[in-house]
Design a protein around this motif. Structure first.
Motif, PDB file in Angstrom:
ATOM      1  N   PHE A   1     -18.104  13.442  -4.330  1.00  0.00           N
ATOM      2  CA  PHE A   1     -18.107  13.364  -2.865  1.00  0.00           C
ATOM      3  C   PHE A   1     -18.949  14.498  -2.274  1.00  0.00           C
ATOM      4  CE2 PHE A   1     -16.192  15.243   0.947  1.00  0.00           C
ATOM      5  CZ  PHE A   1     -16.378  14.214   1.864  1.00  0.00           C
ATOM      6  N   LEU A   2     -18.758  15.701  -2.805  1.00  0.00           N
ATOM      7  CA  LEU A   2     -19.479  16.866  -2.280  1.00  0.00           C
ATOM      8  C   LEU A   2     -20.979  16.743  -2.540  1.00  0.00           C
ATOM      9  CD1 LEU A   2     -16.925  19.631  -3.298  1.00  0.00           C
ATOM     10  CD2 LEU A   2     -17.445  18.892  -0.967  1.00  0.00           C
TER      11      LEU A   2
ATOM     12  N   VAL B   1     -20.964  31.740  -5.930  1.00  0.00           N
ATOM     13  CA  VAL B   1     -20.943  30.518  -5.124  1.00  0.00           C
ATOM     14  C   VAL B   1     -21.127  30.859  -3.653  1.00  0.00           C
ATOM     15  CG1 VAL B   1     -19.565  28.537  -4.382  1.00  0.00           C
ATOM     16  CG2 VAL B   1     -19.415  29.344  -6.747  1.00  0.00           C
ATOM     17  N   SER B   2     -20.346  31.817  -3.184  1.00  0.00           N
ATOM     18  CA  SER B   2     -20.428  32.150  -1.766  1.00  0.00           C
ATOM     19  C   SER B   2     -19.985  33.586  -1.536  1.00  0.00           C
ATOM     20  CB  SER B   2     -19.568  31.193  -0.927  1.00  0.00           C
ATOM     21  OG  SER B   2     -18.233  31.220  -1.382  1.00  0.00           O
ATOM     22  N   VAL B   3     -20.530  34.172  -0.500  1.00  0.00           N
ATOM     23  CA  VAL B   3     -20.132  35.513  -0.078  1.00  0.00           C
ATOM     24  C   VAL B   3     -19.864  35.404   1.418  1.00  0.00           C
ATOM     25  CG1 VAL B   3     -20.838  37.917   0.165  1.00  0.00           C
ATOM     26  CG2 VAL B   3     -21.560  36.605  -1.835  1.00  0.00           C
ATOM     27  N   PHE B   4     -18.680  35.746   1.833  1.00  0.00           N
ATOM     28  CA  PHE B   4     -18.375  35.623   3.264  1.00  0.00           C
ATOM     29  C   PHE B   4     -17.440  36.735   3.693  1.00  0.00           C
ATOM     30  CE2 PHE B   4     -14.221  33.726   2.338  1.00  0.00           C
ATOM     31  CZ  PHE B   4     -14.436  33.131   1.106  1.00  0.00           C
ATOM     32  N   GLN B   5     -17.536  37.070   4.968  1.00  0.00           N
ATOM     33  CA  GLN B   5     -16.690  38.135   5.501  1.00  0.00           C
ATOM     34  C   GLN B   5     -15.246  37.682   5.526  1.00  0.00           C
ATOM     35  OE1 GLN B   5     -17.378  40.396   8.979  1.00  0.00           O
ATOM     36  NE2 GLN B   5     -19.550  40.625   8.579  1.00  0.00           N
TER      37      GLN B   5
ATOM     38  N   LEU C   1     -21.676  23.729  -7.438  1.00  0.00           N
ATOM     39  CA  LEU C   1     -20.497  22.990  -7.890  1.00  0.00           C
ATOM     40  C   LEU C   1     -20.229  23.247  -9.373  1.00  0.00           C
ATOM     41  CD1 LEU C   1     -21.135  19.666  -5.931  1.00  0.00           C
ATOM     42  CD2 LEU C   1     -19.621  21.548  -5.319  1.00  0.00           C
ATOM     43  N   GLN C   2     -21.345  23.435 -10.129  1.00  0.00           N
ATOM     44  CA  GLN C   2     -21.218  23.795 -11.548  1.00  0.00           C
ATOM     45  C   GLN C   2     -20.380  25.043 -11.733  1.00  0.00           C
ATOM     46  OE1 GLN C   2     -24.892  24.604 -13.586  1.00  0.00           O
ATOM     47  NE2 GLN C   2     -25.466  22.447 -13.493  1.00  0.00           N
TER      48      GLN C   2
ATOM     49  N   ILE D   1     -22.325  19.504 -14.945  1.00  0.00           N
ATOM     50  CA  ILE D   1     -22.414  18.868 -13.625  1.00  0.00           C
ATOM     51  C   ILE D   1     -23.718  19.217 -12.939  1.00  0.00           C
ATOM     52  CG2 ILE D   1     -21.401  18.763 -11.332  1.00  0.00           C
ATOM     53  CD1 ILE D   1     -19.030  18.061 -12.618  1.00  0.00           C
ATOM     54  N   ASP D   2     -24.440  18.182 -12.557  1.00  0.00           N
ATOM     55  CA  ASP D   2     -25.680  18.370 -11.826  1.00  0.00           C
ATOM     56  C   ASP D   2     -25.738  17.205 -10.851  1.00  0.00           C
ATOM     57  OD1 ASP D   2     -28.210  18.351 -10.876  1.00  0.00           O
ATOM     58  OD2 ASP D   2     -29.188  18.666 -12.817  1.00  0.00           O
TER      59      ASP D   2
END
Ligand SMILES: *[C@@H]1O[C@H](CO)[C@@H](O)[C@H](O)[C@H]1NC(C)=O
Ligand SMILES: *[C@@H]1O[C@H](CO)[C@@H](O)[C@H](O)[C@H]1NC(C)=O
Ligand SMILES: *[C@@H]1O[C@H](CO)[C@@H](O)[C@H](O)[C@H]1NC(C)=O
Ligand SMILES: *[C@@H]1O[C@H](CO)[C@@H](O)[C@H](O)[C@H]1NC(C)=O
Ligand SMILES: *[C@@H]1O[C@H](CO)[C@@H](O)[C@H](O)[C@H]1NC(C)=O
Length: 745
Positions: free
Chosen positions: A608-609, A100-104, A619-620, A628-629
């Motif tokens: 909402f998102l 989903v995400s990669v963050f420091q 989101l899936q 979810i799509d």
């Protein structure tokens, strides 16, 4: 850079340490790789770690380096991983399927006796004691001081059977009891040296303070050297505490540790999570607090968070995800005033928490400017009494007058042998701070009187008295409390509510001092501290109190009850209106009987998102639900597409007319048969139509929908227009503020 939100001054010092500390890393930096829900087949922790290892190996190339790079595998409540990586490795990983995400990982910072009485929530309030003692409040904080009187477990039964957590009885932590049922610490990323103690013990006082605000026992005769003398008590004194120590003295709170605390708290079975920690966020799923709170919400756990201490600047608010309850801080009764008398008999007033009584009638007075050390090489201004700028021969035994400088003038004056400090500071005159010696903040007009007296008197003198409580009537939002609008979503009003957070007396750790300074030797059981950090556990306790009456309510329902029963606050006293106080000041006793609730579940937030432009495939993964799509998701009607208990509309420009439609659904939780009628309060420039204006319920849990139509003239020079709708039957009043605003920048 993220910080614990405590007393602002106290932690400015820590922030500096954190900054220095953060710069000595080698090339591979700590990242968090977030992968949404735990895989359906619920792999064991060891196979989860193996999957994570393969994932990192795929981008790093070398299996052994990959193994060494992994800091932590999360997998109890959500799927995530912390690892040291190079920027290009992180980028490659972020493009992989299932990520989903990669963050420091960043470092965040930390941001009570009479407060509950002020909320019309007396000790005699109706309680479900049996159920309240089943409530577990999980706090992500600096640890806890277990032998504080607030946490005595006399009269408590064993932990609730649902409790799955444990207690780490190590290094200076004497262990849990039936009140503190869980205590763990997380320091996954950092290596020694450590100023703090490697155990759940509280070296800073913050976690002990927030825990006792939430669920401390009632302790009579609690005070700070007689100041604020009264009963110190938590909002739900029968509830249990689970401490997840994720913040460290001198280091702040690492995202990696914070996420590990959430992972465990959710799995351990806490009822409410309280997070008095903040940081800046770019989107919900690159933010450990929003991610943790989202997965908590899916398990029926509400998360209460501090709004931040970035006020009074607009858009300074943090922790704003719609599934979080975001709390602003108010000043209530009492406030602290410090009297000052000059040698000429003139009496002046400053603000501070001064626990010291003068030993002499009067002391010599000098200004920092007149006490300059001419051979000093320090960076800073002697007139501001900055560190190392004063001449100890000129300062010794004297009260020193300083203009505002880089902070910690009290330490600088004390180090030079001074016996008092009068510091000009117009910024936080609604919040009292503690100093290492007799001291007070004074406003510019008072400072001018002192400065003039010094200039025109041969032997100026002054004395600073011990602080006294003064009583103020209405609650006001602390100037430090972060303001909206929410920089992440223009459709959600934040903060949600306001709770006491200015000058709160509550339990403290005996491993630190009143000011936290090494130059202080006052070790106390109770301390007075300010911050949205202190407001957050008030609301966490309120949520636990509501849940003890309604164990089956969703997090959104509990949140709605607290928001719609809050007491409206004055926009005359608080210029930023709803952006300062949200729906208003919490009223815990009323929140148990809201009449109607605005409910929502995880699908509501996903819708909402989607509407807000979040990527559906992402989101899936978060939900672990392939169905979810966003292109299929029914886009909810109305401007915001979320059944939120408040409404906010941003006009595109100052010249645009106001025109918006909201859709809401309320659930009847009051009386079986009831009729609610709507009342609208709005300025004449804004028309608010509610259709229908009457809701007839035949049974409990019945749902009814309505629309709210806003029409109005352009805002022009006005930044914000406030209105509200109130649904009332004979017993309940369900209030929703409405805010129309235009960009602040
Ligand atoms: C922590 O425990 C160690 C070992 O028992 C002791 O030497 C030390 O003084 C303790 N530190 C504090 C701050 O209590
Ligand atoms: C606090 O108040 C109680 C009751 O009014 C009084 O007995 C006690 O002496 C006070 N304590 C301090 C430290 O002022
Ligand atoms: C003045 O500053 C110098 C340089 O920092 C320091 O060594 C000296 O002790 C100071 N003198 C006094 C009297 O404070
Ligand atoms: C006192 O004298 C100082 C130094 O000359 C000056 O900066 C300050 O403004 C004077 N104070 C007042 C109130 O006039
Ligand atoms: C969503 O993200 C995925 C992976 O990052 C990408 O392949 C896809 O095109 C995105 N979809 C939309 C609608 O932006």
């Amino acid at each position: 850079m993220k910080m614990l939100e405590k007393s602002i001054l106290l932690f400015s010092l820590l922030l500096e340490i954190v900054l220095i500390h953060g710069s000595d890393h080698v090339e591979r930096m700590p990242y968090i790789i977030y992968m949404g829900d735990v895989p359906k087949m619920r792999p064991s922790m060891s196979s989860m770690m193996e999957i994570h290892h393969r994932l990192i190996s795929a981008v790093i190339g070398d299996e052994e380096v990959a193994r060494q790079s992994i800091i932590h595998s999360y997998g109890k409540s959500f799927n995530a991983l912390a690892a040291r990586m190079l920027p290009d490795e992180a980028k490659k990983l972020s493009e992989m399927e299932g990520v989903v995400s990669v963050f420091q990982s960043t470092r965040r910072t930390l941001h009570t006796t009479r407060s509950w009485n002020f909320l019309e929530f007396p000790t005699t309030v109706e309680r479900k004691v049996g159920r309240e003692s089943n409530m577990i409040i999980g706090l992500l904080d600096t640890g806890i001081w277990p032998t504080a009187p607030s946490f005595n477990d006399k009269g408590f039964g064993p932990p609730p059977s649902k409790w799955k957590g444990n207690c780490e009885k190590v290094g200076n932590f004497s262990g849990c009891n039936k009140k503190i049922i869980g205590a763990k610490y997380y320091r996954l990323e950092s290596s020694p040296p450590i100023i703090d103690i490697l155990s759940p013990v509280d070296r800073m006082g913050h976690g002990t303070h927030t825990s006792s605000i939430a669920a401390g026992n009632a302790i009579t005769g609690a005070s700070l050297y007689g100041i604020a003398n009264g009963t110190a008590r938590g909002g739900v004194p029968s509830a249990r505490i689970a401490m997840y120590k994720v913040c460290w003295f001198g280091e702040g709170c690492s995202d990696i540790d914070l996420l590990a605390g959430f992972d465990d708290a959710i799995a351990d079975g806490v009822d409410i999570v309280s997070v008095s920690i903040g940081g800046v966020t770019v989107d919900y799923f690159s933010d450990t607090i929003a991610i943790g709170a989202f997965h908590a919400m899916r398990k029926g756990i509400l998360t209460s968070c501090s709004a931040g201490n970035g006020g009074p600047q607009a858009e300074s608010i943090v922790n704003t995800a719609p599934w979080i309850l975001t709390v602003a801080a108010s000043g209530v009764d009492p406030q602290f005033r410090t009297k000052i008398r000059l040698g000429n008999g003139k009496k002046l007033s400053g603000i501070s928490i001064n626990t010291f009584s003068p030993k002499k009638q009067v002391y010599p007075l000098i200004s920092g400017a007149n006490a300059a050390n001419t051979s000093s090489t320090s960076y800073g201004e002697p007139s501001a009494c900055d560190t190392g700028t004063l001449d100890s021969n000129k300062v010794r035994g004297k009260v020193v007058y300083c203009i505002e400088g880089m902070g910690r003038q009290d330490e600088s004056v004390k180090a030079s042998g001074g016996v008092g400090a009068l510091i000009r500071n117009d910024q936080f005159m609604d919040t009292a701070f503690s100093f290492v010696l007799p001291a007070a903040y004074i406003t510019t007009p008072v400072a001018d009187i002192i400065s003039n007296y010094i200039n025109t008197t041969k032997h100026p003198q002054a004395v600073i008295y011990k602080s006294r409580d003064v009583h103020v009537t209405a609650p006001f939002v602390g100037s430090f409390s972060s303001r909206g609008p929410d920089p992440l979503s223009m459709k959600i009003l934040k903060p949600d509510v306001t709770a006491p957070g200015v000058d709160i007396l509550a339990g403290y750790s005996r491993l630190t001092t009143v000011t936290g300074s090494f130059m202080d030797d006052r070790v106390v059981n109770f301390n007075i501290v300010s911050g949205t950090s202190m407001a957050c556990p008030h609301v966490a306790a309120t949520a636990a109190y509501v849940k003890s009456f309604h164990p089956d309510w969703s997090p959104a329902a509990i949140k709605s009850a607290i928001i719609t029963t809050a007491k409206s606050m004055s926009s005359k006293k608080n210029m930023d209106a709803e952006f300062a106080y949200g729906s208003g000041h919490i009223q815990p006793a009323r929140a148990v009987h809201p009449g109607l609730i605005y409910d929502a579940n995880e699908i509501s937030y996903i819708q909402f998102l989607c509407k807000d432009g979040y990527n559906g495939s992402m989101l899936q993964i978060i939900l672990g639900n392939n169905a979810i799509d966003c292109s299929d998701v029914r886009v909810p009607p109305g401007y915001d597409g979320l059944n939120y208990p408040t409404m906010q509309y941003k006009v595109p420009s100052a010249r645009h007319k106001v025109s918006a439609a909201f859709r809401r659904t309320v659930t009847n939780v009051g009386h079986k048969k009831s009729i609610y009628k709507v009342t609208v309060r709005a300025p004449k420039e804004l028309s608010v139509m509610v259709k229908p204006d009457t809701l007839k319920f035949k049974r409990l849990h019945q749902k009814k929908s309505f629309r709210v139509l806003l029409k109005g003239s352009p805002l022009g020079k006005k930044m914000l227009r406030s209105a509200e709708i109130v649904w009332t039957d004979s017993k309940h009043s369900v209030r929703s503020p409405i805010v129309v605003y235009q960009s602040f920048f």
